[in-house]
Design an enzyme around this catalytic site. Sequence first.
Site, PDB file in Angstrom:
ATOM      1  N   HIS A  90      49.904  15.561  36.686  1.00 10.17           N
ATOM      2  CA  HIS A  90      48.569  15.735  36.114  1.00 10.17           C
ATOM      3  C   HIS A  90      48.215  14.623  35.143  1.00 10.17           C
ATOM      4  CE1 HIS A  90      47.790  20.187  37.296  1.00 10.17           C
ATOM      5  NE2 HIS A  90      48.374  19.496  38.256  1.00 10.17           N
ATOM      6  N   HIS A 253      54.623  21.045  45.825  1.00 10.86           N
ATOM      7  CA  HIS A 253      54.733  22.504  45.909  1.00 10.86           C
ATOM      8  C   HIS A 253      56.092  22.971  46.427  1.00 10.86           C
ATOM      9  CE1 HIS A 253      50.063  23.131  45.822  1.00 10.86           C
ATOM     10  NE2 HIS A 253      50.563  22.678  44.691  1.00 10.86           N
TER      11      HIS A 253
END
Length: 673
Positions: A90, A253
Amino acid sequence: MTKLSQVAFFASVIAFACAQCPHMDAMKRRDTIRLENSAFESLESPRTYKGMEIFSEVKEDIRKALKTPREEWPADYGHYGGLMIRGAWHCAGTYRKSDGRGGCDGARPRFAPELEWEDNGNLDNSRIILEPIKEKYGDDLSWADLLVLTGNVAIEDMGGPVLGFCGGRMDDADGTNSLPLGPSTIQEAIKPCPVNGKCETPLGQTKIGLIYVNPEGVMDEPDPEKSVHAIRDSFGRMGMNDSETVVLIGGGHTYGKAHGACEDPPCGEGEMKGKGNNTVTSGLEGPWTTTPTQWDQEYFTNLLKYDWVKFKGPGGRYQFKPSDDSVHIQMFTTDVALLHDESYLALVRKYATDKEALDNDFKYAWYKLVTRDMGPRERCHGEDIPPAQPFQNPLPEPSSATVDVPAIKGRIAKLLRAETEILEGDKDTEGKPYYGALLVHLAYQCASTFRITDYKGGCNGAAIRFVPQKDWPENVGMDKVLEFLGSVHADYPDMSWADLIVLAGEVALVEAGGEPMDFNAVRSDAVSGEHYESVELRDYYVNATVAVRDSMDVMGLTPDQFVALMGRPRSNSQMKRIGLLGSYDTDPSHFTNEYYQLLLNSTWVQSEQNEHVYIAEDSEGVKIEGTHMTDWDMVLINVPELKEIVSEFAADEKWFKEVFAEAWVALMRADLF
Ligand SMILES: *[C@@H]1O[C@H](CO)[C@@H](O)[C@H](O)[C@H]1NC(C)=O
Ligand SMILES: *[C@@H]1O[C@H](CO)[C@@H](O)[C@H](O)[C@H]1NC(C)=O
Ligand SMILES: *[C@@H]1O[C@H](CO)[C@@H](O)[C@H](O)[C@H]1NC(C)=O
Ligand SMILES: *[C@@H]1O[C@H](CO)[C@@H](O)[C@H](O)[C@H]1NC(C)=O
């Protein structure tokens, strides 16, 4: 990066403040300008990185911290890796191709606006866990390097592949450089996003506050098919193609879980209230694989193996789960979307079956994700720097070092007034041909692509010879100017095109009366357009004022430098070629401060034929034909802090030429690291 654009930002604040203070004397103001320029010199180069060169000890400390439980914030599955990978991602994932803004250099998720982004929830906890390491190394280790390196170590520690580490990030002092990412008035001016959830380029994300796309689906609608376009669009704006997109989503993920334990946070009781299994971050809940602390292919095999059914998770948001209720995993709408597109699906199948392809593609894509705001490989520090990657625009070794620069200068000087059929140039006051202003234009167009935001662009590589830059509107005719310079290049083939372009601009400026400038033959040429990732044309501004302010910031120029460079000799023939009516300059062969005097002493009226052109009117209101300015020029007299500088340059030609020479050389050298 970032430090320099801050300087530009603060410089404009200083300049503005001074426009308000009547007793500011000229000398004091000049000192301010000098100071800003010296800050430019010391900030633009990699020499300003004063941190560590060897990161192995830090990596050891990180490895331990990842598995050391902290009561303040218990780890999922006993390993902080998932949280840390998200933290690094991020931080870096804000990068956008349009203007090079975003990226982890600067470590701005520590400050508003990024700190408050929906997508950055609970990431402050990752920094709490890393705080002791940051303290141990102090200024030798930036937060930005620490965050990215921690992501790398986490991937490795859980068995994943890592290509290497490009260190050398420097922390920003505040979030100023993220204001253009939004939400802010600066972002609104550059690019408003009227439907938050459908933001468009130059913004990188589809929704302000998110890094890429809404995991629940476009505008919270859990329709995987509709997410396909949003994913491709948003990752594309960050410079990622299909395989990079699929491998990054799946690779990311593979680790950890999402958090949406309840609908009304904080949930839970006592000690564990709001943390551990009571955490709410995205509002979506659960892991994607049954082995969330292990690098494997399960994310991809899971996607293919199960029938995915929509349900509302404990956080009250739409997710997907296997129809087989005994398997406790989940997917987001944006994960299931990868099954709803031919190209994505083929890649999911590939990574589900080919472990080597998964490992290989992931490590390259991750390295690009966290490194692409760092500029060329020359700017990297550390003991584990991978070879130069395509996104870093590697150039061949320069070959110009031994060329006879004085002889080449002589050849260029002769060209300035040569007779040629190659292209229409300008005329001096005696009506003789003059090509100097075109050579200045070529050098400026070549170098002014530089972006301090991600250290891309600039004349090194001479990408102006190739698509897309050669086709940019302002570069019409530059292929002819290059052809014109070709006779010099043919005689001195060891001098790169990049050096020749810069030197030709400098010779033209000095011959026209500019200050002498330092020149070093150190540049080299990209082999072809395919081997050079060009910066993009920023043609999305709503008006010239926004364009000027933003360009100044992206290029890393102070207002003084920018205003000085606007006064460069201007080619009448070129202005006509690019669809404007002509130049203000009746004699570009004499480099003076006339530009600034004309700006101030005339009344400028918008042309009826072309909204970007302004024509001078005399005191009787009669148009002075042949004296044209552009909407960018008008910004210089419409914005008070810039007009102040225009006045100074109009009053003092020597001062103008000094500032100009400094700014010109700084821009020409900005991309040499
Ligand atoms: C240019 O656009 C900005 C942002 O929309 C606006 O605030 C400003 O007033 C405009 N300036 C001019 C001169 O039109
Ligand atoms: C995406 O880009 C990478 C890096 O340039 C390249 O290796 C890969 O083949 C590309 N993938 C696709 C699907 O074009
Ligand atoms: C969360 O719940 C799981 C499964 O019930 C349990 O194994 C784990 O210990 C819990 N974690 C924490 C931090 O409480
Ligand atoms: C404005 O400045 C230009 C450039 O110095 C000069 O040629 C012209 O005479 C000036 N005009 C007026 C009205 O002062």
